[in-house]
Design an enzyme around this catalytic site. Structure first.
Site, PDB file in Angstrom:
ATOM      1  N   SER A 162       0.863  -1.188   0.000  1.00  0.00           N
ATOM      2  CA  SER A 162       0.000   0.000   0.000  1.00  0.00           C
ATOM      3  C   SER A 162       0.890   1.226   0.000  1.00  0.00           C
ATOM      4  O   SER A 162       1.993   1.197   0.581  1.00  0.00           O
ATOM      5  CB  SER A 162      -0.878   0.017   1.249  1.00  0.00           C
ATOM      6  OG  SER A 162      -1.497   1.294   1.398  1.00  0.00           O
ATOM      7  N   TYR A 222      -1.842  -1.483  10.084  1.00  0.00           N
ATOM      8  CA  TYR A 222      -1.946  -1.811   8.655  1.00  0.00           C
ATOM      9  C   TYR A 222      -0.746  -1.285   7.887  1.00  0.00           C
ATOM     10  O   TYR A 222      -0.109  -2.017   7.113  1.00  0.00           O
ATOM     11  CB  TYR A 222      -3.241  -1.213   8.108  1.00  0.00           C
ATOM     12  CG  TYR A 222      -3.432  -1.344   6.611  1.00  0.00           C
ATOM     13  CD1 TYR A 222      -3.889  -2.524   6.046  1.00  0.00           C
ATOM     14  CD2 TYR A 222      -3.142  -0.278   5.768  1.00  0.00           C
ATOM     15  CE1 TYR A 222      -4.060  -2.641   4.663  1.00  0.00           C
ATOM     16  CE2 TYR A 222      -3.310  -0.382   4.400  1.00  0.00           C
ATOM     17  CZ  TYR A 222      -3.770  -1.567   3.850  1.00  0.00           C
ATOM     18  OH  TYR A 222      -3.929  -1.673   2.486  1.00  0.00           O
TER      19      TYR A 222
HETATM   20  N1  NAD Z   1      -8.672  -0.540  -2.231  1.00  0.00           N
HETATM   21  C1  NAD Z   1      -7.726   0.292  -1.804  1.00  0.00           C
HETATM   22  O1  NAD Z   1      -7.952   1.509  -1.714  1.00  0.00           O
HETATM   23  C2  NAD Z   1      -6.349  -0.234  -1.450  1.00  0.00           C
HETATM   24  C3  NAD Z   1      -5.325   0.706  -1.201  1.00  0.00           C
HETATM   25  C4  NAD Z   1      -4.056   0.260  -0.879  1.00  0.00           C
HETATM   26  C5  NAD Z   1      -3.803  -1.105  -0.809  1.00  0.00           C
HETATM   27  N2  NAD Z   1      -4.810  -2.003  -1.032  1.00  0.00           N
HETATM   28  C6  NAD Z   1      -4.467  -3.417  -0.935  1.00  0.00           C
HETATM   29  O2  NAD Z   1      -4.960  -4.103  -2.060  1.00  0.00           O
HETATM   30  C7  NAD Z   1      -5.287  -5.450  -1.682  1.00  0.00           C
HETATM   31  C8  NAD Z   1      -6.704  -5.776  -2.118  1.00  0.00           C
HETATM   32  O3  NAD Z   1      -7.586  -4.880  -1.488  1.00  0.00           O
HETATM   33  P1  NAD Z   1      -9.078  -4.613  -2.014  1.00  0.00           P
HETATM   34  O4  NAD Z   1      -9.290  -3.173  -1.945  1.00  0.00           O
HETATM   35  O5  NAD Z   1      -9.310  -5.338  -3.270  1.00  0.00           O
HETATM   36  O6  NAD Z   1      -9.916  -5.273  -0.822  1.00  0.00           O
HETATM   37  P2  NAD Z   1     -11.246  -6.160  -0.853  1.00  0.00           P
HETATM   38  O7  NAD Z   1     -11.773  -6.139   0.540  1.00  0.00           O
HETATM   39  O8  NAD Z   1     -12.128  -5.760  -1.976  1.00  0.00           O
HETATM   40  O9  NAD Z   1     -10.673  -7.615  -1.184  1.00  0.00           O
HETATM   41  C9  NAD Z   1      -9.918  -8.345  -0.253  1.00  0.00           C
HETATM   42  C10 NAD Z   1     -10.186  -9.821  -0.478  1.00  0.00           C
HETATM   43  O10 NAD Z   1      -9.392 -10.555   0.455  1.00  0.00           O
HETATM   44  C11 NAD Z   1     -10.215 -11.560   1.039  1.00  0.00           C
HETATM   45  N3  NAD Z   1      -9.687 -11.880   2.374  1.00  0.00           N
HETATM   46  C12 NAD Z   1      -9.807 -11.168   3.508  1.00  0.00           C
HETATM   47  N4  NAD Z   1      -9.205 -11.799   4.511  1.00  0.00           N
HETATM   48  C13 NAD Z   1      -8.658 -12.924   4.001  1.00  0.00           C
HETATM   49  C14 NAD Z   1      -7.923 -13.992   4.547  1.00  0.00           C
HETATM   50  N5  NAD Z   1      -7.624 -14.039   5.850  1.00  0.00           N
HETATM   51  N6  NAD Z   1      -7.524 -14.993   3.735  1.00  0.00           N
HETATM   52  C15 NAD Z   1      -7.847 -14.979   2.412  1.00  0.00           C
HETATM   53  N7  NAD Z   1      -8.570 -14.007   1.845  1.00  0.00           N
HETATM   54  C16 NAD Z   1      -8.963 -12.987   2.639  1.00  0.00           C
HETATM   55  C17 NAD Z   1     -11.608 -10.966   1.080  1.00  0.00           C
HETATM   56  O11 NAD Z   1     -12.620 -11.967   1.142  1.00  0.00           O
HETATM   57  C18 NAD Z   1     -11.644 -10.180  -0.228  1.00  0.00           C
HETATM   58  O12 NAD Z   1     -12.149 -10.962  -1.293  1.00  0.00           O
HETATM   59  C19 NAD Z   1      -5.057  -5.534  -0.178  1.00  0.00           C
HETATM   60  O13 NAD Z   1      -3.772  -6.082   0.058  1.00  0.00           O
HETATM   61  C20 NAD Z   1      -5.096  -4.098   0.266  1.00  0.00           C
HETATM   62  O14 NAD Z   1      -4.358  -3.882   1.449  1.00  0.00           O
HETATM   63  C21 NAD Z   1      -6.077  -1.598  -1.355  1.00  0.00           C
END
Ligand code: NAD
Length: 266
Positions: free
Chosen positions: A146, A159
């Site tokens: 992130s 986080y």
């Molecule tokens: N969306 C944002 O703004 C953003 C910003 C920076 C970083 N990220 C990173 O991008 C990645 C994806 O995020 P996203 O926004 O798509 O989130 P999201 O919540 O849409 O998707 C996360 C997925 O991970 C699954 N999950 C949660 N806990 C789990 C576990 N213990 N084991 C296996 N699966 C699990 C959930 O069911 C979900 O399908 C993450 O690593 C997040 O930290 C997202």
């Protein structure tokens, strides 16, 4: 020439989520065979069905070492090799986001729970991937961190530190395994317009991030997924150990300067 992922066996953890499902779709469109690994098996299965017979779904709880082992066993049973893993899953529940504040008020249990999934789980997944990729003499690991890992924040101390550890882990892997044909890179999304992110984000915070983003728009899941897919491909063969922010430049300028840009435009 467009890059290709033809036949590459690819695990996407958190593959049913906002960014993960885009990674699965875009990599499949480039020819990859996909393992959609997620704690939500129903959504993972629905996506695998959509992608066709070269995709499978598997249950994964990244907090559990046994579950991570089962994901690799399922992958090897079905495909017999592993070319790419995108370690994308993270602990992102709304209740944890509420509790993850500053260090003075951090509950040890919340810190541990965050690290258990984001850092320990990612480490175990990298380790088990390396055990398969090393004898193959090839592989690409893409760890999703992130842009919050790069700068201080008022909240989300657990986080953001857990994601900073993921970046450093990525550099370690690149260093130890580069000569064995394995590359490791980190992708650092900024605020990305997934359904979950947009649903839980307070309006004031969203507007602040939009002001500090250098592009005229906030990115969406595909903006992250294209970067993951390219880093996974052989066309990125000279790129390893890097941390790429896909955040519309949010993390590269002095805070406040984006909104002042109108005073300097002719
Ligand atoms: N969306 C944002 O703004 C953003 C910003 C920076 C970083 N990220 C990173 O991008 C990645 C994806 O995020 P996203 O926004 O798509 O989130 P999201 O919540 O849409 O998707 C996360 C997925 O991970 C699954 N999950 C949660 N806990 C789990 C576990 N213990 N084991 C296996 N699966 C699990 C959930 O069911 C979900 O399908 C993450 O690593 C997040 O930290 C997202």
């Amino acid at each position: 020439m467009a890059y290709s992922l033809d036949g590459k066996v690819t695990i996407v953890t958190g593959g049913a989520g906002g960014i993960g499902s885009s990674v699965c779709r875009i990599m499949a469109a480039h020819g990859a065979r996909i393992v959609v690994a997620d704690i939500d098996l129903d959504r993972a299965q629905a996506l695998a069905d959509e992608l066709g017979e070269e995709a499978i779904a598997t249950h994964l709880d990244l907090a559990s070492e046994d579950s991570i082992g089962a994901m690799f066993a399922t992958t090897m049973d079905r495909f017999g090799r592993l070319d790419v893993i995108d370690n994308n899953a993270a602990l992102l529940s709304a209740e944890m986001a509420q509790r993850d504040g500053d260090i003075e008020h951090m509950a040890t249990a919340d810190w541990d729970a965050t690290y258990r999934v984001n850092t320990r789980g990612t480490m175990i997944a990298c380790r088990e991937a390396l055990k398969i990729m090393s004898p193959q003499g090839s592989g690409s690991i893409v760890n999703t961190a992130s842009n919050l890992a790069l700068q201080g924040n008022l909240i989300q101390a657990a986080y953001s530190s857990s994601k900073a550890a993921v970046i450093q882990m990525t550099r370690s892997i690149a260093t130890s395994h580069g000569k064995r044909g394995i590359r490791a890179n980190a992708v650092l999304p900024g605020l990305t317009g997934t359904p979950a992110a947009l649903a839980h984000l307070p309006q004031e915070l969203r507007e602040t991030v939009e002001e500090e983003t250098l592009t005229p728009y906030l990115g969406g899941p595909d903006d992250i997924a294209h970067l993951v897919a390219f880093l996974a491909s052989d066309e990125a063969r000279y790129i390893t150990g890097q941390a790429f922010a896909a955040d519309g430049g949010t993390s590269v300028h002095i805070p406040g300067f984006a909104r002042l840009s109108r005073f300097f435009q002719g």
